[in-house]
Write a protein that holds these residues in place. Structure first.
Motif, PDB file in Angstrom:
ATOM      1  N   SER A  24       0.706  -5.325 -12.904  1.00 32.70           N
ATOM      2  CA  SER A  24       0.275  -4.085 -13.322  1.00 32.70           C
ATOM      3  C   SER A  24      -1.301  -3.949 -13.317  1.00 32.70           C
ATOM      4  O   SER A  24      -2.105  -3.100 -13.293  1.00 32.70           O
ATOM      5  CB  SER A  24       0.706  -3.582 -14.602  1.00 32.70           C
ATOM      6  OG  SER A  24       2.238  -3.409 -14.648  1.00 32.70           O
ATOM      7  N   ASN A  25      -1.800  -5.355 -13.507  1.00 38.32           N
ATOM      8  CA  ASN A  25      -3.310  -5.504 -14.067  1.00 38.32           C
ATOM      9  C   ASN A  25      -4.085  -6.221 -13.020  1.00 38.32           C
ATOM     10  O   ASN A  25      -5.338  -6.248 -12.934  1.00 38.32           O
ATOM     11  CB  ASN A  25      -3.459  -6.100 -15.362  1.00 38.32           C
ATOM     12  CG  ASN A  25      -3.035  -5.450 -16.581  1.00 38.32           C
ATOM     13  OD1 ASN A  25      -3.636  -4.325 -16.964  1.00 38.32           O
ATOM     14  ND2 ASN A  25      -1.690  -5.629 -17.082  1.00 38.32           N
ATOM     15  N   LYS A  26      -3.351  -6.798 -11.896  1.00 43.02           N
ATOM     16  CA  LYS A  26      -4.051  -7.693 -10.952  1.00 43.02           C
ATOM     17  C   LYS A  26      -4.701  -6.866  -9.867  1.00 43.02           C
ATOM     18  O   LYS A  26      -4.544  -5.708  -9.729  1.00 43.02           O
ATOM     19  CB  LYS A  26      -2.968  -8.677 -10.290  1.00 43.02           C
ATOM     20  CG  LYS A  26      -2.228  -7.862  -9.199  1.00 43.02           C
ATOM     21  CD  LYS A  26      -1.150  -8.878  -8.644  1.00 43.02           C
ATOM     22  CE  LYS A  26      -1.736  -9.701  -7.758  1.00 43.02           C
ATOM     23  NZ  LYS A  26      -1.018 -10.791  -7.117  1.00 43.02           N
ATOM     24  N   ASP A  27      -5.881  -7.367  -9.275  1.00 39.85           N
ATOM     25  CA  ASP A  27      -6.670  -6.710  -8.129  1.00 39.85           C
ATOM     26  C   ASP A  27      -5.823  -7.187  -6.841  1.00 39.85           C
ATOM     27  O   ASP A  27      -5.797  -8.298  -6.393  1.00 39.85           O
ATOM     28  CB  ASP A  27      -7.878  -7.177  -8.183  1.00 39.85           C
ATOM     29  CG  ASP A  27      -8.850  -6.480  -7.065  1.00 39.85           C
ATOM     30  OD1 ASP A  27      -8.397  -5.746  -6.308  1.00 39.85           O
ATOM     31  OD2 ASP A  27      -9.991  -6.806  -6.851  1.00 39.85           O
ATOM     32  N   LEU A  28      -5.043  -6.260  -6.079  1.00 33.88           N
ATOM     33  CA  LEU A  28      -4.250  -6.308  -5.071  1.00 33.88           C
ATOM     34  C   LEU A  28      -5.350  -6.476  -3.595  1.00 33.88           C
ATOM     35  O   LEU A  28      -4.673  -6.852  -2.607  1.00 33.88           O
ATOM     36  CB  LEU A  28      -3.177  -5.285  -4.806  1.00 33.88           C
ATOM     37  CG  LEU A  28      -2.133  -5.331  -6.123  1.00 33.88           C
ATOM     38  CD1 LEU A  28      -1.483  -4.245  -5.983  1.00 33.88           C
ATOM     39  CD2 LEU A  28      -1.408  -6.754  -6.052  1.00 33.88           C
ATOM     40  N   HIS A  29      -6.382  -6.008  -3.608  1.00 27.62           N
ATOM     41  CA  HIS A  29      -7.187  -5.630  -2.625  1.00 27.62           C
ATOM     42  C   HIS A  29      -6.494  -4.891  -1.338  1.00 27.62           C
ATOM     43  O   HIS A  29      -6.445  -5.545  -0.405  1.00 27.62           O
ATOM     44  CB  HIS A  29      -7.717  -7.348  -2.138  1.00 27.62           C
ATOM     45  CG  HIS A  29      -8.307  -8.139  -3.055  1.00 27.62           C
ATOM     46  ND1 HIS A  29      -9.853  -7.686  -3.495  1.00 27.62           N
ATOM     47  CD2 HIS A  29      -8.150  -8.962  -3.713  1.00 27.62           C
ATOM     48  CE1 HIS A  29     -10.206  -8.458  -4.343  1.00 27.62           C
ATOM     49  NE2 HIS A  29      -9.284  -9.397  -4.519  1.00 27.62           N
ATOM     50  N   ARG A  79       2.362   1.258 -11.449  1.00 27.20           N
ATOM     51  CA  ARG A  79       2.625  -0.302 -10.809  1.00 27.20           C
ATOM     52  C   ARG A  79       3.775  -0.704 -11.841  1.00 27.20           C
ATOM     53  O   ARG A  79       4.628  -1.838 -11.293  1.00 27.20           O
ATOM     54  CB  ARG A  79       1.359  -1.136 -11.087  1.00 27.20           C
ATOM     55  CG  ARG A  79       0.175  -0.867  -9.971  1.00 27.20           C
ATOM     56  CD  ARG A  79      -0.895  -2.027 -10.135  1.00 27.20           C
ATOM     57  NE  ARG A  79      -1.896  -1.844  -9.132  1.00 27.20           N
ATOM     58  CZ  ARG A  79      -2.813  -2.476  -8.979  1.00 27.20           C
ATOM     59  NH1 ARG A  79      -2.945  -3.772  -9.595  1.00 27.20           N
ATOM     60  NH2 ARG A  79      -3.593  -2.220  -8.227  1.00 27.20           N
ATOM     61  N   ASN A 111      -1.199 -13.398  -4.234  1.00 27.44           N
ATOM     62  CA  ASN A 111      -1.237 -12.390  -2.892  1.00 27.44           C
ATOM     63  C   ASN A 111      -0.582 -12.899  -1.682  1.00 27.44           C
ATOM     64  O   ASN A 111       0.079 -12.089  -0.836  1.00 27.44           O
ATOM     65  CB  ASN A 111      -2.640 -11.797  -2.840  1.00 27.44           C
ATOM     66  CG  ASN A 111      -3.120 -10.972  -4.043  1.00 27.44           C
ATOM     67  OD1 ASN A 111      -2.016 -10.315  -4.811  1.00 27.44           O
ATOM     68  ND2 ASN A 111      -4.150 -10.856  -4.102  1.00 27.44           N
ATOM     69  N   THR A 128       0.839  -1.211   0.118  1.00 28.57           N
ATOM     70  CA  THR A 128      -0.042   0.138   0.052  1.00 28.57           C
ATOM     71  C   THR A 128       0.934   1.207  -0.085  1.00 28.57           C
ATOM     72  O   THR A 128       0.566   2.293  -0.835  1.00 28.57           O
ATOM     73  CB  THR A 128      -0.853   0.060   1.256  1.00 28.57           C
ATOM     74  OG1 THR A 128      -1.584  -1.021   1.131  1.00 28.57           O
ATOM     75  CG2 THR A 128      -1.863   1.284   1.202  1.00 28.57           C
TER      76      THR A 128
END
Length: 266
Positions: free
Chosen positions: A260-265, A115, A184, A106
């Protein structure tokens, strides 16, 4: 595309681990080189004759009596495969997955940095460390040999052998870094990132064990690193190095796109 502040921080966080691996490599290189005897044959060669199956499993089977072949057999069939591979596994997890797992990613992404830049910078940290480790091993081998056996080492072949190792380890690093970018959870990143090269190495060891399992070598990318062929200057071995390097570029490129395109939550 590189963030120098993040790069310097990554290098500072890696130097202790690099020192540990360098110390281990120093120990093995010093001991193995000291056991070479150009006149009478080494104690390791005698052991290889007594237990050929065991030595073959870990690739310790010199093709000739030359010093470069001796080092290739006893250092580049196991030591220079396993320890840089461990560095790749630990470094890849530390640079990406652990930051995501702990939530510290974060802070990295809160700055006005893309990213792609973060991923590329962390990749650069890993590649720098790996290059430094192989370069150190190369210089260490040359210095050790020139001190103990002046003029015995074919330096050109030895440097080419280390370039081959670097290509292989970059490919392994690409696998580990891609897994670190995909998962993750740190434990999954390490599990899969370490599992793939470890399984490949085990398969290679099985293939070395005997003729019944010899064809198993075609199931692993380790067969692209033909250390005997590299020393002999075989075109197939050189092309194997090229394929490994191209594969490494593709893996690292894919890893950056995934991150660069993933959902990191977060």
């Amino acid at each position: 595309m590189i963030n120098w502040t993040l790069y310097k921080r990554g290098i500072q966080g890696s130097w202790k681990m690099l020192l540990i691996f360098a110390a281990v490599i120093t120990m093995y290189f010093t001991v193995i080189v000291s056991m070479f005897d150009p006149a009478l044959g080494s104690a390791l060669n005698e052991f290889a004759k007594a237990m050929p199956e065991l030595m073959a499993i870990v690739g310790m089977n010199p093709a000739s009596a030359e010093l470069v072949s001796f080092m290739e057999a006893y250092l580049y069939g196991f030591i220079m495969l396993v320890f840089p591979m461990l560095f790749c596994i630990l470094s890849a997890n530390k640079l990406i997955a652990r930051h995501v797992d702990r939530g510290s990613m974060t802070y990295l992404l809160s700055a006005p940095v893309k990213r792609e830049t973060v991923a590329f910078t962390q990749m650069k940290v890993m590649v720098t460390g790996l290059f430094a480790l192989v370069l150190y091993a190369t210089l260490l081998g040359i210095v050790n040999c020139e001190i103990s056996f002046p003029g015995e080492l074919d330096i050109g072949k030895f440097i080419l052998l280390n370039i081959g190792v670097l290509c292989l380890q970059l490919f392994i690093g690409g696998i580990c870094f891609l897994c670190s970018c995909i998962f993750n959870d740190s434990k999954y990143a390490v599990g899969v990132g370490a599992g793939i090269p470890a399984l490949g190495f085990i398969v290679q060891m099985m293939a070395n064990a005997g003729k019944d399992l010899e064809n198993a070598k075609y199931a692993t990318f380790f067969t692209l690193f033909n250390s005997d062929g590299i020393i002999a200057g075989e075109p197939g071995a050189i092309w194997g190095m090229v394929v490994l390097f191209a594969g490494a570029v593709a893996l690292f490129g894919t890893a950056i796109v995934v991150f660069s395109n993933k959902d990191l939550h977060i």
